[in-house]
Design an enzyme around this catalytic site. Structure first.
Site, PDB file in Angstrom:
ATOM      1  N   GLY A 187      -3.065   6.938   2.459  1.00 50.89           N
ATOM      2  CA  GLY A 187      -4.318   5.680   1.468  1.00 50.89           C
ATOM      3  C   GLY A 187      -5.316   6.931   1.753  1.00 50.89           C
ATOM      4  O   GLY A 187      -5.590   6.486   2.900  1.00 50.89           O
ATOM      5  N   GLY A 245       1.009  -0.909  -0.140  1.00 52.87           N
ATOM      6  CA  GLY A 245      -0.455  -0.098  -0.379  1.00 52.87           C
ATOM      7  C   GLY A 245       0.660   1.206   0.069  1.00 52.87           C
ATOM      8  O   GLY A 245       0.348   2.398  -0.537  1.00 52.87           O
ATOM      9  N   HIS A 246       1.532   1.315   0.687  1.00 55.52           N
ATOM     10  CA  HIS A 246       2.829   2.292   0.924  1.00 55.52           C
ATOM     11  C   HIS A 246       3.378   2.471  -1.050  1.00 55.52           C
ATOM     12  O   HIS A 246       4.082   3.515  -1.190  1.00 55.52           O
ATOM     13  CB  HIS A 246       3.911   2.249   2.098  1.00 55.52           C
ATOM     14  CG  HIS A 246       3.450   2.689   3.379  1.00 55.52           C
ATOM     15  ND1 HIS A 246       3.234   1.103   4.872  1.00 55.52           N
ATOM     16  CD2 HIS A 246       2.755   3.383   3.894  1.00 55.52           C
ATOM     17  CE1 HIS A 246       2.822   1.756   5.153  1.00 55.52           C
ATOM     18  NE2 HIS A 246       2.269   2.513   5.656  1.00 55.52           N
ATOM     19  N   SER A 272      -0.448  -2.377   7.722  1.00 57.80           N
ATOM     20  CA  SER A 272       0.758  -2.727   8.768  1.00 57.80           C
ATOM     21  C   SER A 272       0.939  -3.124   9.654  1.00 57.80           C
ATOM     22  O   SER A 272       1.349  -3.979  10.213  1.00 57.80           O
ATOM     23  CB  SER A 272       1.611  -1.391   9.503  1.00 57.80           C
ATOM     24  OG  SER A 272       1.644   0.021   8.610  1.00 57.80           O
TER      25      SER A 272
END
Ligand code: PAF
Length: 285
Positions: A147, A34-35, A186
């Site tokens: 996000g 995602g990052h 995370s």
């Protein structure tokens, strides 16, 4: 890429390169796809991108959550090396760089302070606003990427930028999912493998809720979502609301939906004490 830990070094490096627009992806580390997708998007639009890694204590209302938050500095840097370019910068500040003094600022975001995450995590968005405004002050980005999984956070940051008159453009990057639909986070690292398998129910339930809007009204959809999640042992729902994308006002009936707004079903689930959040667009057409 270069990794830097002080404000002075970071600003010196940015001045030296003198590139624009400056792209910025703030993170708390424990990086995942995602990052990386935010970083890649930033790279497409900006000749220099700054990625910050800082676990911000002021946004944790629970000391244990802060203590247990995953920290994986070595693998974060390895992952970033695989996507960043020579000019890009990784900013990994210590606490004194971000908060030379205690940050006592208070931010107010109207209804955004009164729903969903704000109710479950009092003070959380004040801490997010403190750190993001401070990071914006340091990095002075032209474009910043966040996000969409943290849907309410994105709305808070847009409101923050409006309130402070900052010219930074805010971009929301799509949610990146595991192959079973679980939104990447995370915190997924904290799930034990069996619980992680069960967590696919969250996206399955949201997807079904998005389909139900054609034939059912909000209360029926909400009770379907509650039943579906609570069937999984160890899972409980903190909230499920269908809200608009600007003020995040929860709908109580479909008739309240306005044509000029988008609507999202937002959920927070406690999976054996690990908080997982997710959302999906819910449209009438
Ligand atoms: O979304 C996050 O990881 C954090 O809330 C952010 C925006 C980096 C601020 O600490």
């Amino acid at each position: 890429m270069k990794a830097l830990s002080t404000v002075i070094e970071l600003q010196r490096q940015l001045r030296k390169m003198n590139l624009a627009p400056v792209g910025f992806v703030p993170t708390m580390g424990a990086l995942h796809e995602g990052h990386l997708s935010l970083a890649k998007r930033a790279i497409q639009q900006c000749p220099v991108v700054v990625i910050s890694i800082f676990v911000n204590p002021t946004q944790f209302n629970d000391k244990n959550d802060l203590k247990n938050y995953p920290r994986t500095p070595d693998s974060d840097l390895e992952l970033l090396k695989s996507v960043l370019r020579e000019a890009d910068l990784v900013f990994i500040p210590g606490i004194k760089e971000i908060y030379p003094e205690e940050d006592k600022r208070e931010f107010h975001f109207g209804n955004l302070d009164n729903v969903m995450e704000a109710l479950q995590r009092p003070g959380h968005f004040n801490g997010v606003a403190q750190v993001v405004s401070r990071l914006f002050e340091i990095v002075k980005p032209d474009i910043a990427f966040f996000g969409l999984k943290d849907f309410q956070q994105l709305a808070v940051i847009k409101a923050l930028v409006k309130q402070t008159g900052n010219k930074v453009k805010i971009i929301g990057g799509s949610i990146i999912r595991e192959s079973d639909g679980l939104a990447m986070s995370s915190r997924n690292r904290l799930l034990d493998p069996e619980i992680k398998n069960h967590a696919a129910i969250i996206y399955k339930t949201l997807s079904a809720a998005a389909r139900m809007i054609k034939n059912y009204d909000i209360p029926e959809i909400k009770s379907f979502v509650r039943d579906s999640i609570s069937m999984v042992p160890g899972f409980s729902i903190e909230y499920f609301e269908i809200v608009d994308d600007i003020e995040l006002i929860p709908l109580s009936t479909k008739e309240e939906m306005k044509k000029d707004r988008q609507y999202f079903g937002c959920i927070a689930v406690s999976a054996e004490k690990i908080r997982l959040i997710d959302n999906i667009e819910i449209g009438l057409v």
